[in-house]
Scaffold this active site. Sequence first.
Site, short mmCIF file in Angstrom:
data_model
loop_
_atom_site.label_atom_id
_atom_site.label_comp_id
_atom_site.label_asym_id
_atom_site.label_seq_id
_atom_site.Cartn_x
_atom_site.Cartn_y
_atom_site.Cartn_z
N CYS A 155 37.55 55.96 3.32
CA CYS A 155 38.49 55.01 2.73
C CYS A 155 37.77 53.88 2.01
CB CYS A 155 39.44 54.49 3.80
SG CYS A 155 38.63 53.86 5.30
N TYR A 156 36.84 53.23 2.70
CA TYR A 156 36.08 52.17 2.04
C TYR A 156 35.31 52.69 0.82
CZ TYR A 156 36.66 48.61 5.78
OH TYR A 156 37.15 47.68 6.66
#
Length: 351
Positions: A155-156
């Site tokens: 996600c990051y």
Amino acid sequence: MTVEGKLRAAIVGSTGYGGVELIRLLQNHPDIEVTSVISSSSAGEPIENGFPHLTGIIQRNLDGVDPAEIAGRADVVFTATPSGVSAKLVPQLLEAGLKVVDLSGDFRLKDGAEYEQWYKHPAPPQAYLEQAVYGLCEVFGERAAGVDFISNPGCYPTATLLGLIPALKAGWIKHDSIIIDAKSGVSGAGRGTSLMVHFAEINENLKAYKINKHQHIPEIEQVLTEIAGEKVTVTFTTHLVPMNRGIMSTMYAGMNGNYSEQDFVELYREYYEGRPFVRVRGAGVVPATKEVSGSNYCDIGFATDARTGRVTIVSVIDNIVKGAAGQAIQNLNLMMGWEETRGLGYTPVYP
């Protein structure tokens, strides 16, 4: 394939946030039927016991993790498991002839020793690390066509890489100057309980964690190094904020020249032309996490500073959708040769 001609999908890890988001999104995919929802910890129980919001929508019991049984029910498997689990399971699924989109971090890094250093688990066999296609759709989408195995980005890294790659590829930013300040909603920590996500600990609070030690650091550096053609290292700090969904990645870098915000807008719009899930804001407009919530969009904005010679790039996504389940479905669409927007036409939920 089922008699209706739909691709049969199984979801391993259906009791986690990523797994249940896959269920939600796949309900509206015209070419996919969810035929098995799987959980090692809750096998045999109705899925609505853990997720009452699915009552009357998914009326089935959770299946156990048996690769042979999964192969009899599905054509493709989404593995939304904790790191260390997919490393053992995915090779068995591939050997059983299944297509796999892995949402864990087990196959993102190509160096097994580096994986073990950052993830603290034994690395998967090198052959599978090499087979896995890194599925950052807007950058490497053409690599997904026709393959059997995709490693879904973290996600990051999704928010960060989409925000940095066009400028890095164009040579507009100094590759040794990148600082990343990233913030995530609490769902990014998973559904398990811990002191860190206890309401009294996180409510009205802001926490930095895993400073210079986050397992997404080598993933980000691996991709940026490939784009730049030389080693790229970053300073990466993550924070947990008291909201359910969303990631904001704020990136700072020295510029190799004098560029305006409008210059960056034009560069990014050209780079992402034809990629419907990246929305580049106009000059002076900075996106917010609420503006992508519940959707597969990544929104990007810029602020340049002639005084310091630096650019600030702000990139936002929904961590469970574009950062996990939505991008996994986007990857499957590319894998199958379908339109990448298939089943993902969700307007962000606002307010």
